[in-house]
Write a protein that holds these residues in place. Structure first.
Motif, PDB file in Angstrom:
ATOM      1  N   TYR A   1      -7.680  -0.411  -2.175  1.00 37.89           N
ATOM      2  CA  TYR A   1      -6.924   0.785  -2.549  1.00 37.89           C
ATOM      3  C   TYR A   1      -7.554   2.103  -2.103  1.00 37.89           C
ATOM      4  O   TYR A   1      -6.956   2.839  -1.315  1.00 37.89           O
ATOM      5  N   GLU A   2      -8.762   2.420  -2.564  1.00 34.41           N
ATOM      6  CA  GLU A   2      -9.297   3.760  -2.333  1.00 34.41           C
ATOM      7  C   GLU A   2      -9.449   4.098  -0.851  1.00 34.41           C
ATOM      8  O   GLU A   2      -9.073   5.181  -0.401  1.00 34.41           O
TER       9      GLU A   2
ATOM     10  N   LYS B   1     -12.388  -4.071  -4.246  1.00 37.31           N
ATOM     11  CA  LYS B   1     -11.528  -3.088  -4.921  1.00 37.31           C
ATOM     12  C   LYS B   1     -11.386  -1.823  -4.075  1.00 37.31           C
ATOM     13  O   LYS B   1     -10.281  -1.284  -3.899  1.00 37.31           O
TER      14      LYS B   1
ATOM     15  N   ILE C   1      -1.695  -4.240  -0.827  1.00 36.79           N
ATOM     16  CA  ILE C   1      -3.155  -4.389  -0.787  1.00 36.79           C
ATOM     17  C   ILE C   1      -3.623  -4.133   0.642  1.00 36.79           C
ATOM     18  O   ILE C   1      -3.020  -4.636   1.601  1.00 36.79           O
TER      19      ILE C   1
ATOM     20  N   SER D   1      -5.950   4.477   0.904  1.00 36.86           N
ATOM     21  CA  SER D   1      -5.268   5.679   0.419  1.00 36.86           C
ATOM     22  C   SER D   1      -5.915   6.930   0.991  1.00 36.86           C
ATOM     23  O   SER D   1      -5.224   7.872   1.406  1.00 36.86           O
TER      24      SER D   1
ATOM     25  N   GLU E   1      -0.231   0.309  -6.638  1.00 35.21           N
ATOM     26  CA  GLU E   1      -0.841  -1.031  -6.517  1.00 35.21           C
ATOM     27  C   GLU E   1       0.193  -2.096  -6.183  1.00 35.21           C
ATOM     28  O   GLU E   1       0.092  -3.247  -6.616  1.00 35.21           O
TER      29      GLU E   1
ATOM     30  N   PHE F   1       0.572   2.189  -2.350  1.00 36.78           N
ATOM     31  CA  PHE F   1      -0.849   1.962  -2.611  1.00 36.78           C
ATOM     32  C   PHE F   1      -1.231   2.503  -3.983  1.00 36.78           C
ATOM     33  O   PHE F   1      -1.959   1.859  -4.746  1.00 36.78           O
ATOM     34  N   GLN F   2      -0.753   3.690  -4.294  1.00 37.57           N
ATOM     35  CA  GLN F   2      -1.109   4.313  -5.567  1.00 37.57           C
ATOM     36  C   GLN F   2      -0.536   3.536  -6.753  1.00 37.57           C
ATOM     37  O   GLN F   2      -1.129   3.529  -7.831  1.00 37.57           O
TER      38      GLN F   2
ATOM     39  N   LEU G   1      -8.660  -2.888 -12.527  1.00 35.57           N
ATOM     40  CA  LEU G   1      -7.478  -2.026 -12.456  1.00 35.57           C
ATOM     41  C   LEU G   1      -6.907  -1.770 -13.848  1.00 35.57           C
ATOM     42  O   LEU G   1      -6.442  -0.662 -14.145  1.00 35.57           O
TER      43      LEU G   1
END
Length: 675
Positions: free
Chosen positions: A109-110, A105, A137, A113, A134, A131-132, A70
Motif C-alpha cells: 500500500y504505502e 505491508k 494490492i 500510493s 485496500e 489503494f487507499q 490493517l
C-alpha cells in the motif's frame, strides 16, 4: 539469578533513563511505539513460534498479520497528520517485530500510493482511491534480470499504439524480465512498472513508470499475456514473496502511465514539462531517495536490537575471575569485550539521530516543494544534497548494522548461534538492506561525484558541506592529537573537515588527470578513481555529517538532561568519532593531517579510556534503545537478565526435545548391520 548482574549494572549507572528516552525519541513517539508493541503482544495473531515454518507457511502467516495490522490501523492519515515523524517510528516498531511483515505491508500500500501521488495526475485518481481503500494490492517492478543499478539500460518497453490509444508492454527476452519484486510472485494485483516509453515515432523517451493491472483480483490468476513466477527461498525476508514477470505484448490503458513528468498525446507525440531528459529521469526515480531514507531507519533498528542483545548477554554471562574465592566476572568487564561493543553502542545513538533528523529534512523538503514559495535554486541544491546524503547514508547505516550483527553474534559466543538468540535471523534480514534501492558501493559513487562538483560558494541548505567555506584554511597544516588538553567532538569534526577538503581536492585532480590522458572519457575517469579516493571520500563525508548532527542534537538537548547523562552522551559521540578516525589513519597520514606516531597512540588510549568509562552506564543506555521483551524476542536478552532460565525454556519448549528422532529405526538398522 541470585545476584542479577543486569540489576547491578543498572544500580551503578547515574543516567536519567526516562529523560534520555524522551530526548532521544520525544514523548509522543515513545507512547506511539509502546502502544504498537502492547497491541502486538496481546494479539494472538502475532504470537511467536520457536520453529521456522516452511516457506509457504511463512508467507501465509505474514499475509494474515498484514490483514491484522490493517485492522489495527496504526498508520492512519490522522496519526501522520498529527506527527509525520510517526512514520519512521512505525517502521522501526513493526520492523523490530518482523521485517518481512513491514516490507509486505509497505509494498502492498504505502509505496505504491506514494509513487502514484508523486508521479501521477488526476488520471490515476481512481486507482489511487482503490489503494487507499485496500481494494487492490501493489508491488514495485524496477529491476530486471540483467540490470539493477543501471536503470537507464533497462529493456522492458511500453510502445504507444495510436489506433487503440493503449500502451503495449513487452519483455524482449528473459534478461529483461522484471525480477526481485516483493509481493509479485503470489500476492499483487497491480504493479508499478518501469519501462522504456516509445511514442509513435519509435524513439525511446527513456524510463517511465506505469501502474499496471497484472492479476484478476477475483481469481489471483495473471492477466492474459502476463507471466508471473516465484523466485523461491531467499537468505532472509522469506515472509515476503519475491517474483519475476514477463510481458508478451500486453495492452494497457493510456491512463496507466503515471504522467506528471511525461505523457503522450492522442496523436502519439511525447510531451513533458522537463526540457532536460536527465532531470525528468531523476525526478521519476525520486521515490528511491525516500526508500533509502527508510532503509536508514530499518538498519538503525537492527543495530539497536543487535547491541541490546549483545550488551545484556555480556553483562549477564559470567566467566573467569582474578580473585581467590572463585567469583566469576561478567564478560562485559573484560577489555576485549567492552571495547568491541561500546563503539557499536556509540553508532546506535549517532546513527539514530542521523536517521531521524534526516527524515525530518526529507519532510521539510517536500513541504517546501508543495509551497512553491522557496527559491528554485535553493530547492535544487537541497534536492541534490538530499540525494548525496541518502546515497551515502544507506551504505553507512546498513553496513554498520551488518558488521554489528556479526560482531554481536560472536560476542555472545556459542549461544549467539542459536536461533532463539535471534541474531542470525536479524543478520539475514538486514543483509538485503545493503543491496536493494541501490548497491552500496554504486551509491557511494553518486555521493563522491556530487561532492566533486562543489566549491566554497556552493549552497548547503542542510549544512552537510558548509565546511567548504573554510576550504583554504582546512587544506593547510596538521592536527595535534598528542596535546595535553582533552579531545572533544568539535576537535574530531575539524579533523574530518581537514580530511574531506583534501580528499575532494585529490579526487578532482585524479579525475582531471585520467580525463586528460585518456581521451576525455568522464566515465572512465570516475571509474578509475573510486577504491582509495571516491569511496573513502563518500564514507568520510557521511560519518562527518552523522557526527555533526549528533553534536547539534546533544547541544539542543542539554537543557533537558543532567550533567552525568550529558557526559555519557558526549563520550558516545567522541568514541564514534575516534573509532572512525582511527580507521582512516592511512588517509590522515597521506594527507598530512597526522604527522606523529604518538598521535595514533593518543587515539588508541582515548578509545580504551572512553570504553571503560561507559561500561557501568552501558546497560541503561541500551535499555533506552530496547523494545519490550516480546518484540526483542531473544532468549539471551530479556530485561530481567535471567538468561539460563530463558535458555532452558527455549531448549525444552520444542515437543521433540526429549524424543527419539523419527528416523530412529533407520539408525538402529544401520548399527545392527555393523555387528
Amino acid at each position: 539469578m541470585a545476584n542479577n548482574p543486569l540489576a547491578c549494572y543498572r544500580s551503578k549507572s547515574k543516567i536519567n533513563y526516562e529523560a534520555l528516552r524522551m530526548a532521544l525519541y520525544t514523548e509522543d513517539l515513545v507512547q506511539y511505539k509502546e502502544n504498537i508493541w502492547r497491541t502486538l503482544e496481546t494479539d494472538p495473531v502475532f504470537a511467536h513460534s520457536s520453529k521456522t515454518p516452511a516457506l509457504e507457511e511463512q508467507r501465509k502467516i505474514t499475509f494474515e498479520r498484514v490483514i491484522q495490522l490493517l485492522k489495527h490501523d496504526f498508520l492512519s492519515n490522522e496519526a501522520l497528520m498529527e506527527n509525520p515523524m510517526r512514520y519512521p517510528a512505525y517502521v522501526s516498531a513493526i520492523g523490530m517485530y518482523d521485517w518481512s511483515l513491514l516490507a509486505k505491508k509497505s509494498l502492498m500500500y504505502e509505496f505504491c500510493s506514494s509513487a502514484i501521488r508523486g508521479s501521477g495526475t488526476k488520471d490515476q485518481a481512481q486507482i489511487l482511491e482503490q489503494f487507499q481503500k485496500e481494494q487492490v494490492i501493489g508491488c514495485f517492478c524496477l529491476t530486471e534480470v540483467s540490470h539493477g543499478s543501471n536503470t537507464k539500460a533497462m529493456r522492458t518497453t511500453a510502445k504507444f499504439d495510436v489506433p487503440s490509444q493503449r500502451f503495449i508492454l513487452n519483455t524482449p527476452d528473459f534478461q529483461a524480465a522484471k525480477v526481485w519484486s516483493g509481493n509479485l510472485s503470489k500476492t499483487a494485483t497491480h504493479a508499478i512498472v518501469f519501462a522504456q516509453l516509445i511514442p509513435a515515432n519509435g524513439q525511446s523517451c527513456g524510463l517511465h513508470s506505469f501502474i499496471v493491472p497484472i492479476r484478476d483480483p477475483k481469481t489471483l490468476l495473471p492477466k492474459p499475456r502476463v507471466t508471473i513466477g516465484d523466485m523461491g527461498e531467499k537468505v532472509g525476508l522469506n515472509g515476503l514473496d519475491n517474483g519475476f514477470m514477463i510481458f508478451d505484448h500486453y495492452a494497457i490503458e493510456k491512463s496507466c502511465l503515471l504522467n506528471k513528468l511525461g505523457d503522450v498525446n492522442p496523436q502519439g507525440e511525447y510531451v513533458s514539462p522537463f526540457k532536460d531528459p536527465n532531470r525528468r529521469f531523476g525526478a521519476s526515480l525520486g521515490a528511491l531517495s525516500s526508500g533509502r531514507t527508510g532503509i536508514m531507519t530499518m538498519a538503525n533498528a537492527n543495530l539497536h536490537l543487535a547491541i541490546v542483545i549483545a550488551m545484556r548477554y555480556s553483562a549477564s554471562r559470567q566467566q573467569f575471575g582474578s580473585n581467590h574465592q572463585g567469583e566469576e566476572l561478567s564478560v562485559l568487564e573484560y577489555q576485549a569485550q567492552h571495547c568491541r561493543l561500546m563503539p557499536i553502542l556509540a553508532s546506535a545513538f549517532v546513527h539514530h539521530v542521523l536517521g531521524m533528523s534526516f527524515f525530518q529534512d526529507f519532510i521539510d523538503f517536500n513541504v517546501l516543494k508543495l509551497s512553491k514559495s522557496e527559491d528554485p535554486a535553493i530547492l535544487a541544491a537541497m534536492g541534490m544534497e538530499i540525494h548525496g546524503i541518502s546515497s551515502a547514508g544507506k551504505p553507512l547505516t546498513s553496513w554498520t548494522a551488518q558488521q554489528a550483527l556479526q560482531e554481536c553474534r560472536e560476542a555472545c559466543g556459542g549461544h549467539g548461534y542459536l536461533k532463539c538468540a535471534r541474531l542470525g535471523d536479524l543478520r539475514n534480514d538486514n543483509d538485503a538492506n545493503c543491496t536493494y534501492e541501490g548497491d552500496n558501493n554504486v551509491l557511494l559513487q553518486q555521493t563522491s561525484n556530487w561532492l566533486s562538483t562543489l566549491d566554497p560558494t556552493s549552497p548547503s541548505p542542510l549544512g552537510s558541506t558548509s565546511f567548504l567555506e573554510r576550504k583554504n584554511e582546512l587544506e593547510l597544516g596538521s592536527f595535534n592529537f598528542s596535546q595535553e588538553s582533552p579531545l572533544n567532538i568539535e576537535d574530531i569534526l575539524v579533523v574530518y573537515q581537514m580530511l574531506l577538503t583534501r580528499l575532494i581536492k585529490a579526487f578532482k585532480e585524479v579525475n582531471a588527470k585520467i580525463f586528460s590522458t585518456n581521451g576525455g572519457d568522464k566515465f572512465d575517469a570516475r571509474n578509475r578513481s573510486q577504491t582509495f579516493l571516491g569511496k573513502t571520500l563518500s564514507v568520510a563525508f557521511i560519518e562527518h555529517f552523522a557526527l555533526k548532527r549528533y553534536h547539534r542534537w546533544l547541544k539542543e538537548s542539554q537543557n533537558d538532561l543532567d550533567k552525568l547523562t550529558t557526559d555519557a552522551l558526549n563520550n558516545l559521540g567522541l568514541l564514534y568519532g575516534l573509532v572512525h578516525v582511527e580507521q582512516k589513519t592511512s588517509s590522515l597520514l597521506k594527507c598530512g593531517i597526522l604527522v606523529r606516531s604518538k598521535d595514533v597512540d593518543r587515539i588508541h588510549e582515548d578509545i580504551i579510556a572512553i570504553c571503560l568509562a561507559l561500561k557501568n552506564d552501558a546497560i541503561v543506555l541500551t535499555d533506552v534503545l530496547a523494545p519490550s521483551d516480546f518484540i526483542l524476542n531473544s532468549s539471551l536478552a530479556n530485561f530481567n537478565g535471567d538468561i539460563y532460565t530463558d535458555l532452558e525454556q527455549a531448549f525444552t519448549s520444542d515437543g521433540q526435545c526429549f524424543q527419539r528422532p523419527e528416523y530412529w529405526k533407520n539408525q538402529v538398522d544401520f548399527l545392527r548391520s555393523k555387528l
